[in-house]
Each structure stands twice: as C-alpha cells, then as structure tokens.
Design a protein around this motif. Structure first.
Motif, short mmCIF file in Angstrom:
data_model
loop_
_atom_site.label_atom_id
_atom_site.label_comp_id
_atom_site.label_asym_id
_atom_site.label_seq_id
_atom_site.Cartn_x
_atom_site.Cartn_y
_atom_site.Cartn_z
N SER A 10 47.99 5.91 41.89
CA SER A 10 48.98 6.15 40.84
C SER A 10 49.71 7.46 41.14
O SER A 10 49.15 8.34 41.78
CB SER A 10 48.31 6.31 39.48
OG SER A 10 47.53 5.19 39.20
N PHE A 11 50.93 7.53 40.67
CA PHE A 11 51.68 8.78 40.78
C PHE A 11 52.03 9.24 39.38
O PHE A 11 52.34 8.43 38.51
CB PHE A 11 52.99 8.57 41.54
CG PHE A 11 52.79 8.29 43.01
CD1 PHE A 11 52.28 9.26 43.86
CD2 PHE A 11 53.12 7.05 43.54
CE1 PHE A 11 52.10 9.02 45.21
CE2 PHE A 11 52.95 6.79 44.89
CZ PHE A 11 52.44 7.77 45.72
N LYS A 12 52.02 10.56 39.20
CA LYS A 12 52.52 11.13 37.96
C LYS A 12 53.81 11.82 38.33
O LYS A 12 53.82 12.70 39.19
CB LYS A 12 51.51 12.14 37.44
CG LYS A 12 51.08 11.87 36.03
CD LYS A 12 50.01 12.86 35.62
CE LYS A 12 50.13 13.12 34.16
NZ LYS A 12 49.42 12.37 33.25
N ARG A 13 54.92 11.38 37.74
CA ARG A 13 56.19 11.96 38.17
C ARG A 13 56.33 13.38 37.65
O ARG A 13 56.84 14.26 38.32
CB ARG A 13 57.35 11.09 37.71
CG ARG A 13 57.30 9.76 38.48
CD ARG A 13 58.66 9.16 38.67
NE ARG A 13 58.58 8.13 39.69
CZ ARG A 13 58.53 6.82 39.45
NH1 ARG A 13 58.59 6.37 38.21
NH2 ARG A 13 58.45 5.97 40.43
N ASP A 14 55.88 13.63 36.41
CA ASP A 14 55.76 15.02 35.96
C ASP A 14 54.63 15.07 34.94
O ASP A 14 54.03 14.05 34.62
CB ASP A 14 57.09 15.55 35.38
CG ASP A 14 57.55 14.73 34.19
OD1 ASP A 14 56.85 14.74 33.15
OD2 ASP A 14 58.60 14.07 34.30
N ASN A 42 61.92 -3.42 48.16
CA ASN A 42 61.94 -1.97 48.10
C ASN A 42 61.20 -1.50 46.86
O ASN A 42 61.39 -2.05 45.78
CB ASN A 42 63.39 -1.46 48.04
CG ASN A 42 64.06 -1.54 49.40
OD1 ASN A 42 63.41 -1.33 50.42
ND2 ASN A 42 65.33 -1.86 49.41
N GLY A 43 60.33 -0.53 47.03
CA GLY A 43 59.59 0.00 45.89
C GLY A 43 58.29 -0.74 45.62
O GLY A 43 57.56 -0.39 44.70
N ALA A 44 57.97 -1.74 46.45
CA ALA A 44 56.74 -2.52 46.21
C ALA A 44 55.48 -1.69 46.47
O ALA A 44 54.42 -1.99 45.92
CB ALA A 44 56.74 -3.77 47.10
N GLY A 45 55.59 -0.69 47.33
CA GLY A 45 54.42 0.15 47.61
C GLY A 45 54.00 0.14 49.08
O GLY A 45 52.93 0.65 49.43
N LYS A 46 54.84 -0.40 49.94
CA LYS A 46 54.48 -0.53 51.36
C LYS A 46 54.26 0.82 52.04
O LYS A 46 53.22 1.05 52.66
CB LYS A 46 55.59 -1.30 52.13
CG LYS A 46 55.89 -2.68 51.57
CD LYS A 46 56.94 -3.40 52.39
CE LYS A 46 58.33 -2.75 52.37
NZ LYS A 46 58.98 -2.67 51.06
N THR A 47 55.23 1.72 51.87
CA THR A 47 55.10 3.03 52.52
C THR A 47 53.90 3.79 51.97
O THR A 47 53.17 4.46 52.72
CB THR A 47 56.40 3.83 52.35
OG1 THR A 47 57.45 3.10 52.98
CG2 THR A 47 56.30 5.21 52.98
N THR A 48 53.66 3.67 50.68
CA THR A 48 52.51 4.34 50.07
C THR A 48 51.21 3.87 50.73
O THR A 48 50.37 4.69 51.10
CB THR A 48 52.47 4.07 48.55
OG1 THR A 48 53.71 4.49 47.99
CG2 THR A 48 51.32 4.78 47.88
N LEU A 49 51.08 2.56 50.91
CA LEU A 49 49.86 2.05 51.52
C LEU A 49 49.75 2.49 52.99
O LEU A 49 48.67 2.88 53.45
CB LEU A 49 49.80 0.52 51.43
CG LEU A 49 48.51 -0.09 51.97
CD1 LEU A 49 47.29 0.43 51.19
CD2 LEU A 49 48.53 -1.61 51.91
N1 ADP Z 1 55.15 10.97 45.79
C1 ADP Z 1 55.54 10.10 44.86
N2 ADP Z 1 55.66 10.46 43.56
C2 ADP Z 1 56.03 9.59 42.60
N3 ADP Z 1 56.32 8.29 42.84
C3 ADP Z 1 56.23 7.85 44.12
C4 ADP Z 1 55.84 8.73 45.19
N4 ADP Z 1 55.83 8.01 46.33
C5 ADP Z 1 56.20 6.74 45.99
N5 ADP Z 1 56.44 6.65 44.67
C6 ADP Z 1 56.83 5.43 43.94
O1 ADP Z 1 55.95 4.39 44.30
C7 ADP Z 1 56.64 3.15 44.42
C8 ADP Z 1 56.42 2.56 45.77
O2 ADP Z 1 57.11 3.32 46.76
P1 ADP Z 1 57.04 3.00 48.30
O3 ADP Z 1 55.61 2.92 48.71
O4 ADP Z 1 57.90 3.99 49.01
O5 ADP Z 1 57.69 1.54 48.35
P2 ADP Z 1 58.25 0.70 49.59
O6 ADP Z 1 57.89 1.41 50.84
O7 ADP Z 1 57.61 -0.64 49.45
O8 ADP Z 1 59.73 0.60 49.40
C9 ADP Z 1 58.12 3.47 44.14
O9 ADP Z 1 58.39 3.13 42.81
C10 ADP Z 1 58.22 4.95 44.37
O10 ADP Z 1 59.23 5.51 43.57
#
Ligand code: ADP
Ligand code: MG
Length: 285
Positions: A10-14, A42-49
């Motif tokens: 999970s992310f906390k934006r602020d 886009n935004g699915a969470g791929k880069t995060t994983l």
């Molecule tokens: N450091 C972060 N802080 C807050 N939200 C984040 C952060 N990194 C990613 N997110 C959110 O997590 C979701 C998945 O992002 P991301 O993994 O980049 O997706 P993808 O690579 O599939 O396009 C998005 O909604 C993005 O805004």
C-alpha cells in the motif's frame, strides 16, 4: 524460478490520505526458460511489483523466492538483468564505453566482458555503432544497447519494464526477435506491457494484473483456447446477397444441409474466435 507469495503493498500519498492498495496478495510462480508477459493497464501495479522483486522497495507482506533463494539475498541479484521503464544513458559515452562501464560496475573480468559484448552486440546488430556517441542513437538502437547491457553478466533471468513503449512497428518486431534470441540462449524473460498484442505473439505464459490483483496466470494458449467460443459462423450467398448465420458446433452440419437444400451457396464456415484483447477485457469485468 521466481515465486511470489502473498505480496501486498500500500502507499500513503500523504499523512491524512487513506492508504492506497497497489498490490493485493500477489501469488505466482514463473517457470524457468520461458518468456512471460506481464500485462496490465497503466496504473495496475506492474512497476511496483517489479521494484519489489528487485528489492528496490519492500512489500508490506509476503516473500519472494528466486532460484531457490530468498530474493533479498545478494547472490540473487547477480543472476538478474533489469531494464527500467525509463533507462538513462550517458549521452557523451560511445556505445562501447557504456557497455564497458556497465561491465565494470558488475565486476566482470575483462575477457568475459569482451566476449559478451561481442556476442550480444553481434546478435542485436548494434556492433556497427559501438564507436558512436550514444546521443546519436535512434530509439531502437538505444534499446538494443540497453538489452546488451543487461546481459553482460550472464543473468539467468531478465526483467524488463515496458521495453516496447515508444517503439515503432519495426522496433517492436526487432524487440520480439531479440527476446527470442535471448531466450534461445537459455535466459528466462519477464517483461511488462500494457499492450496485449505485444505479449500475444512472443510469450509462452502471461500474468495479467488488474488493479493490483492477478486475474490470470498461465499459458497464453490455454487462455485463448478456454475462451474461444464453440460457435461457428456460416457465410452464404442468398442469390447475390452475402448473408451470415451463427450456429453452435452441434447444429452446424444440420444448418449447412438446410441452407444447401434451400439453394444457398455456402461461401465459408469458420469458428467465431476472440482475440486475446477481447478475452482479457472480459476477464477484467
Ligand atoms: N511511491 C508511490 N507513492 C504513491 N503511489 C504510488 C507510488 N508508486 C506507485 N504508486 C501508485 O500505485 C499504482 C500502481 O503504479 P505502477 O506500479 O507504476 O503501475 P504500472 O506500472 O502498472 O503502470 C498507481 O496508482 C500509482 O499511482
Ligand atoms: Mg509501469
């Protein structure tokens, strides 16, 4: 080869914002020697994983095993090649200087480095440009150089984040050829994309992510087969008009017979198929 178990993030934006769940209990298992596509909007969470797999960010829960070791074990990283979504290249270096620099960072001995630079730049047809400064490279050339750079240390697995973004159709075709080359050499490939057709042609398996949840993981073939309908479409001429009729597979012989008996000319009959794109769109509903 790579097992993710219950990965959540999970992310906390602020401080006041509610937590945003980027990944929910992700489980999957990549088999060795394959090309696996990692699909999601886009935004699915791929880069995060991908960042979690590489140890750049920590998950809230779960663990990963890579080649039978804990993923945070340092020896694991020597087995992985990674190309980020937006790679950075020192514009004033020549291609060769860049690759030598990468090799030094990875402590590859001089002989092996020379051999590997030669091997991959030949395969990727970028050898001719090695003496040129990177600032003169086209997008496709840059990408081929980038690929060569992640392979110098003989990784067993390469992870590429949206390697196709920004490439034209020729570049896309080249990428697919390159990926097959690498895979033929025994390297497993995991690459993300938000474009279904990019994955369809080149991958054995696919992991589909939707809003942080895996909605499919397995062979592409199986996904397509299981979702291909059992209906057929008969196209026939009624006098001069081309008409069509959709029938189930059990009815198709009877219907064709009836049409012929009525004097229609059958033009063709084919299975009603659906593209991977349609299937994934349906899965996500
Ligand atoms: N450091 C972060 N802080 C807050 N939200 C984040 C952060 N990194 C990613 N997110 C959110 O997590 C979701 C998945 O992002 P991301 O993994 O980049 O997706 P993808 O690579 O599939 O396009 C998005 O909604 C993005 O805004
Ligand atoms: Mg991304």
């Amino acid at each position: 080869m790579l097992q993710c178990t219950n990965i959540s993030k999970s992310f906390k934006r602020d401080f006041w914002a509610k937590e945003f769940i980027a990944l929910r209990s992700i489980n999957f298992d990549l088999s060795q020697g394959k090309i696996v596509g990692f699909l999601g909007a886009n935004g699915a969470g791929k880069t995060t994983l991908i960042k979690i797999i590489l140890g750049f960010i920590r998950p809230d829960s779960g663990s990963i095993n890579i080649l039978n070791k804990d993923w945070l074990d340092e020896s694991v990283h020597a087995q992985i090649g990674y190309m980020p979504e937006r790679p950075f290249y020192y514009q004033n270096l020549t291609g060769l200087e860049f690759l030598e620099y990468c090799g030094k960072l990875q402590n590859i001995n001089k002989n092996d480095l020379e051999k590997n630079i030669d091997k991959w730049t030949t395969k990727f047809r970028i050898k001719f440009a090695l003496d040129r400064q990177i600032k003169g490279y086209s997008k496709g050339m840059l990408q081929r150089l980038g690929f060569a750079s992640v392979l110098l240390h003989n990784p067993k697995l390469i992870i590429l984040d949206e390697p196709l973004s920004g490439l034209d159709p020729v570049g896309r075709k080249e990428f697919k050829d390159v990926i097959r080359e690498v895979n033929k050499d025994g390297v497993s490939v995991f690459f993300s994309s938000h474009i279904v057709s990019d994955v369809e042609e080149v991958c054995d398996d696919v992991v589909v992510l939707e809003d942080g949840v895996i909605v499919y993981n397995g062979p592409i073939k199986k996904l397509v087969e299981e979702n291909t309908s059992n209906e057929f479409i008969i196209k026939y001429y009624n006098e001069d008009n081309l008409e069509s009729l959709v029938v189930s597979s059990t009815d198709k012989d009877k219907k064709m017979y009836e049409l012929l008996k009525q004097g229609m000319k059958i033009e063709r009959i084919e299975r009603v198929s659906s593209s991977l794109e349609e299937i994934i769109y349906r899965l996500n509903k």
